[in-house]
Design an enzyme around this catalytic site. Sequence first.
Site, PDB file in Angstrom:
ATOM      1  N   LYS A  22      25.988   7.472  53.933  1.00  0.00           N
ATOM      2  CA  LYS A  22      25.744   7.068  52.532  1.00  0.00           C
ATOM      3  C   LYS A  22      24.344   6.485  52.377  1.00  0.00           C
ATOM      4  CE  LYS A  22      27.246   2.893  51.139  1.00  0.00           C
ATOM      5  NZ  LYS A  22      26.367   1.922  50.496  1.00  0.00           N
ATOM      6  N   ASN A  23      23.998   5.548  53.259  1.00  0.00           N
ATOM      7  CA  ASN A  23      22.753   4.808  53.063  1.00  0.00           C
ATOM      8  C   ASN A  23      21.506   5.619  53.383  1.00  0.00           C
ATOM      9  OD1 ASN A  23      24.126   2.707  52.029  1.00  0.00           O
ATOM     10  ND2 ASN A  23      24.047   1.425  53.874  1.00  0.00           N
ATOM     11  N   CYS A 116      24.680  -9.605  43.978  1.00  0.00           N
ATOM     12  CA  CYS A 116      25.900  -8.870  44.260  1.00  0.00           C
ATOM     13  C   CYS A 116      26.800  -9.762  45.097  1.00  0.00           C
ATOM     14  CB  CYS A 116      25.613  -7.554  44.961  1.00  0.00           C
ATOM     15  SG  CYS A 116      25.157  -7.753  46.653  1.00  0.00           S
ATOM     16  N   ARG A 121      20.281 -11.127  47.074  1.00  0.00           N
ATOM     17  CA  ARG A 121      19.585  -9.853  47.276  1.00  0.00           C
ATOM     18  C   ARG A 121      18.423  -9.621  46.300  1.00  0.00           C
ATOM     19  NH1 ARG A 121      23.800  -5.169  48.413  1.00  0.00           N
ATOM     20  NH2 ARG A 121      22.178  -4.364  49.739  1.00  0.00           N
ATOM     21  N   ASP A 306      26.580  -4.371  58.372  1.00  0.00           N
ATOM     22  CA  ASP A 306      27.594  -3.535  57.715  1.00  0.00           C
ATOM     23  C   ASP A 306      28.815  -3.286  58.607  1.00  0.00           C
ATOM     24  OD1 ASP A 306      25.996  -3.436  55.508  1.00  0.00           O
ATOM     25  OD2 ASP A 306      25.315  -1.378  55.797  1.00  0.00           O
ATOM     26  N   ARG A 398      33.390   3.940  47.229  1.00  0.00           N
ATOM     27  CA  ARG A 398      31.922   3.913  47.174  1.00  0.00           C
ATOM     28  C   ARG A 398      31.311   4.381  48.488  1.00  0.00           C
ATOM     29  NH1 ARG A 398      29.254  -1.381  44.801  1.00  0.00           N
ATOM     30  NH2 ARG A 398      27.501  -0.023  45.277  1.00  0.00           N
TER      31      ARG A 398
HETATM   32  C1  EPZ Z   1      20.557  -2.001  53.038  1.00  0.00           C
HETATM   33  O1  EPZ Z   1      20.509  -2.933  51.965  1.00  0.00           O
HETATM   34  C2  EPZ Z   1      21.916  -1.358  52.975  1.00  0.00           C
HETATM   35  N1  EPZ Z   1      22.091  -0.694  51.692  1.00  0.00           N
HETATM   36  C3  EPZ Z   1      22.996  -2.418  53.165  1.00  0.00           C
HETATM   37  O2  EPZ Z   1      24.266  -1.770  53.192  1.00  0.00           O
HETATM   38  C4  EPZ Z   1      22.755  -3.121  54.494  1.00  0.00           C
HETATM   39  O3  EPZ Z   1      23.690  -4.171  54.636  1.00  0.00           O
HETATM   40  C5  EPZ Z   1      21.339  -3.686  54.549  1.00  0.00           C
HETATM   41  O4  EPZ Z   1      20.378  -2.638  54.286  1.00  0.00           O
HETATM   42  C6  EPZ Z   1      20.985  -4.313  55.894  1.00  0.00           C
HETATM   43  O5  EPZ Z   1      21.132  -3.367  56.905  1.00  0.00           O
HETATM   44  C7  EPZ Z   1      21.608   0.512  51.490  1.00  0.00           C
HETATM   45  O6  EPZ Z   1      20.960   1.111  52.341  1.00  0.00           O
HETATM   46  C8  EPZ Z   1      21.911   1.154  50.182  1.00  0.00           C
HETATM   47  P1  EPZ Z   1      17.637  -5.412  53.112  1.00  0.00           P
HETATM   48  P2  EPZ Z   1      19.113  -3.570  51.526  1.00  0.00           P
HETATM   49  O7  EPZ Z   1      16.547  -5.254  52.136  1.00  0.00           O
HETATM   50  O8  EPZ Z   1      18.047  -2.577  51.724  1.00  0.00           O
HETATM   51  C9  EPZ Z   1      16.643  -9.912  51.752  1.00  0.00           C
HETATM   52  C10 EPZ Z   1      26.470  -1.298  52.478  1.00  0.00           C
HETATM   53  O9  EPZ Z   1      27.563  -1.899  52.612  1.00  0.00           O
HETATM   54  N2  EPZ Z   1      15.626  -9.363  50.837  1.00  0.00           N
HETATM   55  O10 EPZ Z   1      17.402  -4.973  54.524  1.00  0.00           O
HETATM   56  O11 EPZ Z   1      19.314  -4.135  50.188  1.00  0.00           O
HETATM   57  C11 EPZ Z   1      18.061  -9.541  51.363  1.00  0.00           C
HETATM   58  O12 EPZ Z   1      18.561 -10.362  50.354  1.00  0.00           O
HETATM   59  C12 EPZ Z   1      25.201  -2.042  52.114  1.00  0.00           C
HETATM   60  O13 EPZ Z   1      26.372  -0.066  52.607  1.00  0.00           O
HETATM   61  C13 EPZ Z   1      14.800 -10.220  50.132  1.00  0.00           C
HETATM   62  O14 EPZ Z   1      14.902 -11.452  50.239  1.00  0.00           O
HETATM   63  O15 EPZ Z   1      18.986  -4.742  52.590  1.00  0.00           O
HETATM   64  C14 EPZ Z   1      18.779  -9.667  52.686  1.00  0.00           C
HETATM   65  O16 EPZ Z   1      19.104 -11.005  52.916  1.00  0.00           O
HETATM   66  C15 EPZ Z   1      25.453  -3.486  51.846  1.00  0.00           C
HETATM   67  N3  EPZ Z   1      13.847  -9.685  49.310  1.00  0.00           N
HETATM   68  C16 EPZ Z   1      17.705  -9.220  53.708  1.00  0.00           C
HETATM   69  O17 EPZ Z   1      16.460  -9.339  53.024  1.00  0.00           O
HETATM   70  C17 EPZ Z   1      13.685  -8.335  49.179  1.00  0.00           C
HETATM   71  O18 EPZ Z   1      12.805  -7.911  48.398  1.00  0.00           O
HETATM   72  C18 EPZ Z   1      17.837  -7.790  54.226  1.00  0.00           C
HETATM   73  O19 EPZ Z   1      18.093  -6.937  53.121  1.00  0.00           O
HETATM   74  C19 EPZ Z   1      14.516  -7.478  49.897  1.00  0.00           C
HETATM   75  C20 EPZ Z   1      15.485  -8.007  50.732  1.00  0.00           C
END
Ligand code: EPZ
Length: 419
Positions: A22-23, A116, A121, A306, A398
């Site tokens: 998915k991702n 969320c 996030r 995840d 989803r």
């Molecule tokens: C991706 O989310 C995945 N989603 C998530 O999977 C996964 O848990 C996550 O990566 C970590 O591996 C998709 O690919 C669609 P991040 P993403 O940016 O990209 C913080 C699932 O269940 N952050 O690596 O949103 C953030 O809040 C989902 O399939 C900021 O502070 O994750 C988090 O604490 C859930 N500012 C950390 O960084 C930003 O601008 C890592 O988030 C961006 C992120």
Amino acid sequence: MDKLAIIGGRPLYGVIPISGAKNSALKVMAASLLSDQELTLENVPRLADVDMLLRLLNQHGVASVFENSTLRLRAKDIASTEAPYDLVRKMRASFNVLGPLLAREGKAKVSLPGGCAIGARPVDLHLKALGAMGADIELDEGYVFAAAPDGLKGADISFPFVSVGATEHVMLAAVLAEGRTVISNAAREPEIADLAVCLNAMGAGIAGAGTSTITIDGVKSLSGATHRVLPDRIETGAYAMAVGATGGELTLKGADGSLLGAGLSVLEETGLLVEPVDGGLKVKKQVDRCRAVDIVTQPFPGVATDLQAQFMALLATADGVSRIKETIFENRFMHAPELARMGAQISVDGQTATVRGVPRLKGAPVMATDLRASMSLVIAALAAEGQSMVNRVYHLDRGFERLEDKLADCGALIERVKD
Ligand code: EPZ
């Protein structure tokens, strides 16, 4: 709202086909906005999240045909550069259309995704990086207004911490920028490398994806391509854990153990045999009761956040005390109280959960507030004595393709109850 009725206690035997990730699918789909030629994506899972992004792409002017697991996308012309609140708020990955729209059309108006269930996030890293590439960015009434009338420019972008989405977003924007972009402290998740393979097949100049430094040499235009989405490592890990919880032996067709990073050795530590076989992975429970393990979630190649909820379900019946530390999201233990309703002994202190394994869980009505947490409840229910009712199946729809069919084919007593 549909529910899943599960009667636990049956070991799983058979073959489960692992779907495309998915991702990864969601990001390569966004890449279709970058070219006026056709992008053919194979191994795309039929999921609610994929349908939702497709709806958004369609309203941007992308024509689509989805047959079996092949998705053909063509953005001959961009009909709209606006991504409305209703389509972005339901799925954060939609926000990643901003970069491609900006790169191709020089402007975009995209709703902020908002928080969320698993945490706040924010998207500050995304916006700062696009700003460094020359975009004018303003926030107003919940929308990002971005403009780069003379095109985006390559830039050196150093992330203060690893972000999967921000790394992908910069890649999606930088491929059409003028000059070279270098991303330092880039995410190394397999989905990043998959996106690079797809973009390079379209003619992009990306090197180093999968390492922490990615270099992108911008090109003037991208062509069409055919790309096969890599297998879903989270689905792979979840079904492996289902075997750990229930016993039995599964062949996970199409799975690749190396995509699990450190998660693979944790599965083995609990007492599972995970072995590559022709065309997939064999998973077999080698102990009567799984062993307790300590886990810390980390960016890849660490244990994936995840998979954290599913590990908690598995460890709920392990022999001994396990400690699980969540370092990526601030609020990702909502499954703990639901697992407790089934008899699990879990205490949460800040970002650490202590799980004291009990010999057996008991079926109960449960529900979760996110996708992976819902899967952890399914794993627990498969192992529990008696019947469980897992509510809010739309979370599972989803991200887990044909979940109940795949499990029922291997002996699980699982049924969707329509409301
Ligand atoms: C991706 O989310 C995945 N989603 C998530 O999977 C996964 O848990 C996550 O990566 C970590 O591996 C998709 O690919 C669609 P991040 P993403 O940016 O990209 C913080 C699932 O269940 N952050 O690596 O949103 C953030 O809040 C989902 O399939 C900021 O502070 O994750 C988090 O604490 C859930 N500012 C950390 O960084 C930003 O601008 C890592 O988030 C961006 C992120």
